[in-house]
Design a protein around this motif. Structure first.
Motif, PDB file in Angstrom:
ATOM      1  N   CYS A 153     -29.784 -12.259 106.937  1.00 41.16           N
ATOM      2  CA  CYS A 153     -31.180 -12.677 106.931  1.00 41.16           C
ATOM      3  C   CYS A 153     -31.911 -11.880 105.856  1.00 41.16           C
ATOM      4  CB  CYS A 153     -31.815 -12.435 108.297  1.00 41.16           C
ATOM      5  SG  CYS A 153     -33.541 -12.926 108.350  1.00 41.16           S
ATOM      6  N   GLN A 154     -32.408 -12.592 104.879  1.00 41.45           N
ATOM      7  CA  GLN A 154     -33.216 -11.941 103.848  1.00 41.45           C
ATOM      8  C   GLN A 154     -34.685 -12.122 104.249  1.00 41.45           C
ATOM      9  OE1 GLN A 154     -32.601 -10.344 101.003  1.00 41.45           O
ATOM     10  NE2 GLN A 154     -30.389 -10.606 100.730  1.00 41.45           N
ATOM     11  N   LEU A 155     -35.288 -11.034 104.604  1.00 38.34           N
ATOM     12  CA  LEU A 155     -36.672 -11.136 105.052  1.00 38.34           C
ATOM     13  C   LEU A 155     -37.597 -11.296 103.849  1.00 38.34           C
ATOM     14  CD1 LEU A 155     -36.664  -8.455 107.856  1.00 38.34           C
ATOM     15  CD2 LEU A 155     -36.699 -10.922 108.121  1.00 38.34           C
ATOM     16  N   LYS A 156     -38.686 -11.876 104.126  1.00 37.34           N
ATOM     17  CA  LYS A 156     -39.668 -12.137 103.069  1.00 37.34           C
ATOM     18  C   LYS A 156     -40.117 -10.821 102.444  1.00 37.34           C
ATOM     19  CE  LYS A 156     -44.277 -13.874 102.390  1.00 37.34           C
ATOM     20  NZ  LYS A 156     -45.557 -14.162 102.929  1.00 37.34           N
ATOM     21  N   GLU A 157     -40.299 -10.871 101.149  1.00 35.47           N
ATOM     22  CA  GLU A 157     -40.660  -9.653 100.439  1.00 35.47           C
ATOM     23  C   GLU A 157     -42.082  -9.231 100.786  1.00 35.47           C
ATOM     24  OE1 GLU A 157     -39.426  -8.775  96.108  1.00 35.47           O
ATOM     25  OE2 GLU A 157     -41.545  -9.351  95.999  1.00 35.47           O
ATOM     26  N   LEU A 158     -42.236  -7.917 100.952  1.00 38.58           N
ATOM     27  CA  LEU A 158     -43.548  -7.376 101.276  1.00 38.58           C
ATOM     28  C   LEU A 158     -44.025  -6.509 100.123  1.00 38.58           C
ATOM     29  CD1 LEU A 158     -42.714  -6.266 104.926  1.00 38.58           C
ATOM     30  CD2 LEU A 158     -44.238  -8.122 104.307  1.00 38.58           C
ATOM     31  N   GLU A 159     -45.255  -6.756  99.723  1.00 39.56           N
ATOM     32  CA  GLU A 159     -45.846  -5.916  98.676  1.00 39.56           C
ATOM     33  C   GLU A 159     -46.704  -4.861  99.343  1.00 39.56           C
ATOM     34  OE1 GLU A 159     -46.322  -8.885  94.850  1.00 39.56           O
ATOM     35  OE2 GLU A 159     -48.077  -7.848  95.663  1.00 39.56           O
ATOM     36  N   LEU A 160     -46.365  -3.641  99.083  1.00 39.96           N
ATOM     37  CA  LEU A 160     -47.097  -2.605  99.788  1.00 39.96           C
ATOM     38  C   LEU A 160     -47.174  -1.347  98.952  1.00 39.96           C
ATOM     39  CD1 LEU A 160     -44.790  -1.199 102.616  1.00 39.96           C
ATOM     40  CD2 LEU A 160     -43.972  -2.518 100.710  1.00 39.96           C
ATOM     41  N   GLU A 161     -48.082  -0.500  99.370  1.00 40.00           N
ATOM     42  CA  GLU A 161     -48.234   0.767  98.688  1.00 40.00           C
ATOM     43  C   GLU A 161     -47.408   1.820  99.400  1.00 40.00           C
ATOM     44  OE1 GLU A 161     -52.205   1.953  97.458  1.00 40.00           O
ATOM     45  OE2 GLU A 161     -52.901  -0.052  97.978  1.00 40.00           O
ATOM     46  N   HIS A 162     -47.294   2.906  98.717  1.00 38.06           N
ATOM     47  CA  HIS A 162     -46.389   3.934  99.205  1.00 38.06           C
ATOM     48  C   HIS A 162     -46.726   4.410 100.615  1.00 38.06           C
ATOM     49  CE1 HIS A 162     -43.398   7.085  98.417  1.00 38.06           C
ATOM     50  NE2 HIS A 162     -44.167   7.835  99.166  1.00 38.06           N
ATOM     51  N   PHE A 163     -48.013   4.581 100.853  1.00 41.31           N
ATOM     52  CA  PHE A 163     -48.392   5.156 102.144  1.00 41.31           C
ATOM     53  C   PHE A 163     -48.217   4.160 103.286  1.00 41.31           C
ATOM     54  CE2 PHE A 163     -52.471   3.139 103.169  1.00 41.31           C
ATOM     55  CZ  PHE A 163     -52.769   2.521 101.983  1.00 41.31           C
ATOM     56  N   GLU A 164     -47.982   2.901 102.948  1.00 43.58           N
ATOM     57  CA  GLU A 164     -47.807   1.885 103.991  1.00 43.58           C
ATOM     58  C   GLU A 164     -46.346   1.704 104.363  1.00 43.58           C
ATOM     59  OE1 GLU A 164     -49.643  -1.073 101.633  1.00 43.58           O
ATOM     60  OE2 GLU A 164     -51.589  -0.943 102.640  1.00 43.58           O
ATOM     61  N   VAL A 165     -45.464   2.320 103.588  1.00 43.34           N
ATOM     62  CA  VAL A 165     -44.034   2.067 103.776  1.00 43.34           C
ATOM     63  C   VAL A 165     -43.574   2.446 105.176  1.00 43.34           C
ATOM     64  CG1 VAL A 165     -41.739   2.834 103.065  1.00 43.34           C
ATOM     65  CG2 VAL A 165     -43.432   2.258 101.345  1.00 43.34           C
ATOM     66  N   ARG A 166     -43.996   3.587 105.608  1.00 37.65           N
ATOM     67  CA  ARG A 166     -43.465   4.089 106.878  1.00 37.65           C
ATOM     68  C   ARG A 166     -43.806   3.159 108.032  1.00 37.65           C
ATOM     69  NH1 ARG A 166     -41.282   8.828 108.514  1.00 37.65           N
ATOM     70  NH2 ARG A 166     -41.648   9.776 106.488  1.00 37.65           N
ATOM     71  N   GLU A 167     -45.077   2.832 108.111  1.00 40.22           N
ATOM     72  CA  GLU A 167     -45.492   1.973 109.233  1.00 40.22           C
ATOM     73  C   GLU A 167     -44.815   0.618 109.170  1.00 40.22           C
ATOM     74  OE1 GLU A 167     -48.942   2.755 111.973  1.00 40.22           O
ATOM     75  OE2 GLU A 167     -49.583   1.383 110.391  1.00 40.22           O
ATOM     76  N   VAL A 168     -44.756   0.066 107.982  1.00 40.37           N
ATOM     77  CA  VAL A 168     -44.175  -1.279 107.851  1.00 40.37           C
ATOM     78  C   VAL A 168     -42.687  -1.250 108.208  1.00 40.37           C
ATOM     79  CG1 VAL A 168     -43.524  -2.994 106.124  1.00 40.37           C
ATOM     80  CG2 VAL A 168     -45.854  -2.164 106.208  1.00 40.37           C
ATOM     81  N   LEU A 169     -42.004  -0.245 107.709  1.00 39.93           N
ATOM     82  CA  LEU A 169     -40.564  -0.173 107.998  1.00 39.93           C
ATOM     83  C   LEU A 169     -40.312   0.055 109.481  1.00 39.93           C
ATOM     84  CD1 LEU A 169     -38.817   1.763 105.089  1.00 39.93           C
ATOM     85  CD2 LEU A 169     -38.547  -0.608 105.764  1.00 39.93           C
ATOM     86  N   ARG A 170     -41.108   0.914 110.060  1.00 40.08           N
ATOM     87  CA  ARG A 170     -40.973   1.144 111.501  1.00 40.08           C
ATOM     88  C   ARG A 170     -41.125  -0.162 112.259  1.00 40.08           C
ATOM     89  NH1 ARG A 170     -45.050   5.860 112.345  1.00 40.08           N
ATOM     90  NH2 ARG A 170     -43.761   7.601 111.693  1.00 40.08           N
ATOM     91  N   CYS A 171     -42.154  -0.877 111.890  1.00 39.45           N
ATOM     92  CA  CYS A 171     -42.461  -2.124 112.605  1.00 39.45           C
ATOM     93  C   CYS A 171     -41.297  -3.100 112.493  1.00 39.45           C
ATOM     94  CB  CYS A 171     -43.742  -2.724 112.016  1.00 39.45           C
ATOM     95  SG  CYS A 171     -44.169  -4.323 112.679  1.00 39.45           S
ATOM     96  N   VAL A 172     -40.815  -3.283 111.264  1.00 36.82           N
ATOM     97  CA  VAL A 172     -39.768  -4.283 111.058  1.00 36.82           C
ATOM     98  C   VAL A 172     -38.459  -3.848 111.714  1.00 36.82           C
ATOM     99  CG1 VAL A 172     -38.403  -5.473 109.307  1.00 36.82           C
ATOM    100  CG2 VAL A 172     -40.832  -5.121 108.936  1.00 36.82           C
TER     101      VAL A 172
END
Lengths: 218, 616
Positions: free
Chosen positions: A6-25
């Motif tokens: 499964c290739q998930l849709k690409e997310l455009e994000l800034e550095h400080f958002e990486v942690r939260e986004v990765l945790r969530c996914v």
């Protein structure tokens, strides 16, 4: 047994958002793959108006945090724009090889690719540090742009979560029998493709062998 | 025969799976949409071992509320679909002039809108050649896939739009103009065309089951903005009741009068984490609580306070398919919507109009409590001239100071002096008020005063240490360090000093002081501003002063030196009067005079005793 990717849709994000986004996914994927007894735990993201579910497994939390740290380190060292993190689930099989009497083999049955595109805050006079968030010229347009980008990221993240749920629902046949009724239940692996330049090719090659790519002779 | 028996056994197992699947789905949906179900379930969840029934589908949700069990009993026919309507109930003004007192807000009527419709069913598919033997592996596969399906149901519940109003209802104890109800049935009236246009369907992938399949589908309202629900749950306000030094936690401050009017308001934690979650993982509770309170959206719920409650209709009878009515269980004591405007710090010594103990949501209490919590909850040992150490504690900053616990009979004599944060303790009070006012300019006066003291009392080596620590630019009082230093010192101190008036009967002075107390008690309910650093210094200075005070049996020579010291303090106080209201200095002086009088009295009595002994 084939390996579902499964290739998930690409997310455009800034550095400080990486942690939260990765945790969530990552936690959302694990929640659907930890088929042992879990007590779900709702977690609200701080940056976005999204609630995701964790398994409540402390070991898993720890491992995810470690991997996210590694990912962030890598992103800092190699400030390429596009980065990827791969979550794989596999089965361990004993394989009788001709050269080795016994060999433990990993049969990957599912792989998730989380695609992240690091963006930098647009500034009037900015250094090349990709993880600095200081807005030198806090004009209205910059603020608006930030909020637009943030809203877009939230929508994309929501889409990714829907995508996970849809994938998990549609493809259930490839999921092997549950070996372990506690916690995560399936062995897994989180890798950052390209983490080591020399091993990158080998990594892919190994994975192709193990998953029994139809064009490769097993 | 064996085969048939086997088939029946397997089918029985399958029926059980289907039945449990329906129950679990119902539980997941209602637990994520109906606040009462969610709260009941979670009340039962904590501290209980996992029941066997909760282990189904590897998803622990806690005990099912009784209403759900009743619904399960009702839904016996597994072939019939289970339709769950999630209904948004809103109170809207009625066009007619008639008031509807039965409605919660008395506005008018209730409008119910189905915002989600869930259909869970086992679809029976008749096959021409039914399998004679259903292998157990097929049930295992069905069970495994059902687990996955329910996981995605659980996750989806949090992504759909209706989750936000649910969270708002759960997290807010204030009155809302809407509520979420549910309706379970095996049939439902179809949506009107207009409604259908606003709804969006989503079908979960069905799970193959013997002779059929298990399916879950939902039709939901994509956009809830038309209902004007303020569903932002980012950082909901959270009142922390067990902060350090609160009446609830500090045994020295269990004030009956404050407990009367005080009502702890606790909002559920954001994200459970719980707290905690929390989650929390949270920064210091006070800062986050403050932050959250300041961010509370005022436009959320209308500023109308519900005082009536609508009867709760339980869904216990199987035929009664409605859930509870509006759950307006909001207490009226703590939904002052303008409370957060008042958490501007009031001037340190401004008079408060009302002596009543403020609740947490009025008069800027959160901030005061914030201040309060920053001060170390020191407990100064009791025998300090009867002045209860409680008053030297960080309670000084507490607006409830007037409602401090009744002193023990030993210490009632000096009640009023202690209760006044600004005047009860001579030098320390001034130093405190100095710090409360201009910080830097006051410090020089303070230091000079303290240095004189220190020089004059060489035997108080211990306290000089304390004072010196207070001389640092930051006064040297972080929360913990001051607490530790003081407690260490006080543990060592021998307070069988001269000013233990516990054993001395001074009947006149207590009355006088209590009168003063009555006056002053109304004056400082809103004082939020004593600085914690100055309190510690004040305490230290007080201790020093008391320690170095001459014993009762000594002659008046020591007393004169002490009085000169107090005069000096008076000067220091006068010098600093510019930093706060003159009233406070005069109060302090008055207090000082009171103490002097008392001391005179004591000395005179002891003096007569000494004289008598000498005579003998």
């Amino acid at each position: 047994m084939n390996c579902e990717v499964c290739q998930l849709k690409e997310l455009e994000l800034e550095h400080f958002e990486v942690r939260e986004v990765l945790r969530c996914v990552l936690h959302t994927i694990f929640f659907h793959r930890a088929l042992g007894l879990v007590r779900p735990k709702d977690v609200d993201l701080e940056l976005f108006d999204i609630t995701y579910v964790q398994c409540g497994d402390l070991d898993l939390d720890k491992k995810i945090e470690e991997k996210i740290d590694q990912f962030i380190d890598r992103v800092e060292k190699h400030p390429n724009k596009k980065n990827q993190i791969c979550l794989s689930f596999y089965e361990v099989k004993n394989k009788q090889g001709t050269w080795f009497p016994k060999k433990l083999e990993r049969l990957y049955w599912e792989q998730w690719y989380i695609n992240l595109n690091m963006v930098q805050q647009l500034k009037a006079h900015s250094s090349k540090s990709h993880h600095s968030k200081v807005v030198v010229d806090p004009g209205e347009s910059a603020v608006e742009e930030t909020s637009i980008r943030r809203a877009a990221l939230e929508a994309s993240l929501r889409e990714v979560l829907f995508q996970i749920i849809e994938f998990v629902n549609e493809k259930k046949d490839h999921v092997p029998p549950i070996p372990n009724l506690d916690g995560i239940s399936f062995p897994y692996e989180i890798t950052i493709p390209g983490s080591s330049d020399s091993a990158f090719g080998m990594d892919m090659f190994k994975r192709m062998l193990q998953t029994g790519h139809p064009t490769m002779l097993s | 025969m064996d085969l048939q028996g086997n088939v029946h056994g397997e089918y029985g197992r399958f029926e059980q799976i289907v039945s449990q699947f329906l129950s679990k789905s119902l539980h997941i949906i209602l637990d994520s949409r109906v606040p009462s179900v969610h709260q009941n379930g979670h009340n039962l969840l904590s501290g209980t071992s996992v029941k066997k029934s909760d282990k189904w589908f590897s998803l622990k949700l806690g005990d099912r509320p009784a209403s759900l069990d009743n619904l399960n009993l009702w839904h016996r026919n597994l072939m019939e679909p289970m339709i769950i309507d999630i209904v948004l109930v809103q109170e809207v003004p009625d066009s007619s002039s008639v008031n509807y007192p039965t409605t919660t807000l008395g506005l008018g009527k209730y409008v119910e809108t189905v915002i989600e419709r869930w259909v869970i069913q086992y679809e029976y598919i008749r096959t021409v050649f039914p399998h004679v033997v259903e292998s157990s592996s097929s049930y295992k596969k069905t069970y495994k896939k059902s687990i996955i399906l329910l996981r995605s149901l659980y996750a989806m519940m949090r992504l759909l739009p209706a989750y936000r109003p649910f969270r708002k209802l759960c997290s807010s104890t204030q009155a809302s103009d809407f509520d979420i109800n549910y309706k379970v049935s095996s049939f439902s009236a179809p949506f009107s065309r207009e409604e259908e246009e606003l709804m969006k369907p989503y079908n979960f992938a069905s799970v193959d089951a013997p002779q059929g399949r298990l399916s879950i589908s939902v039709t939901y309202r994509e956009n809830l903005s038309c209902f004007n629900l303020d569903t932002s749950i980012a950082y909901p306000p959270q009142i922390i009741t067990d902060y350090v030094g609160s009446p609830a936690t500090d045994p020295f401050r269990a004030f009956p009068s404050s407990e009367k009017g005080f009502r702890a308001t606790s909002f559920s934690l954001r994200g459970g984490q719980s707290p905690s979650s929390t989650p929390f993982q949270r920064p210091h509770s006070w800062t986050s609580g403050l932050h959250r309170m300041s961010m509370q959206p005022h436009g959320g719920s209308p500023p109308v306070h519900r005082t009536s409650t609508i009867p709760y209709e339980s869904s216990s009878p199987p035929t009664d398919i409605y859930g509870h009515r509006i759950q307006n269980y909001r207490s009226s004591t703590h939904h002052k919507t303008n409370s957060f405007d008042e958490h501007q710090l009031s001037p340190p010594f401004s008079p408060s109009p009302s002596p009543s103990p403020p609740t947490y949501l009025s008069g800027g209490n959160p901030v005061k409590a914030h201040r309060h919590s920053e001060t170390a909850p020191m407990s100064i040992p009791h025998p300090m001239m009867g002045r209860s150490p409680r008053y030297l504690s960080p309670n000084l900053s507490d607006p409830n100071r007037h409602s401090l616990p009744p002193l023990s009979p030993k210490s009632t004599k000096l009640d009023p002096s202690s209760q006044d944060s600004t005047s009860g303790i001579r030098l320390p009070r001034r130093s405190e008020s100095l710090r409360g006012g201009e910080f830097h300019s006051g410090m020089s006066n303070l230091f000079s005063g303290q240095k004189v003291l220190r020089d004059s009392k060489d035997d108080s080596g211990r306290f000089s240490g304390l004072l010196s620590s207070s001389d640092s630019p930051r006064i040297g009082f972080s929360r913990s360090s001051s607490k530790l230093s003081f407690q260490d010192d006080f543990d060592d101190l021998d307070f069988s000093g001269p000013f233990i008036v516990d054993d001395v009967d001074t009947s006149d002075s207590p009355v006088r002081f209590q009168n003063l107390d009555g006056k002053r008690s109304s004056e400082f309910t809103s004082q939020a501003f004593s600085t914690r650093k100055s309190q510690d210094a004040a305490v230290g200075a007080l201790v020093h002063m008391l320690r170095t005070a001459p014993p009762l049996r000594q002659d008046s020579s020591c007393y004169s030196s002490h009085s000169s010291k107090t005069e000096l303090e008076g000067e220091v106080g006068a010098a600093s009067s510019g930093f706060f209201l003159p009233r406070k200095a005069s109060d302090a002086l008055e207090e000082l005079r009171g103490y002097k009088d008392m001391k005179d009295l004591l000395l005179s009595k002891s003096g007569t005793q000494v004289v008598r002994k000498e005579e003998v």
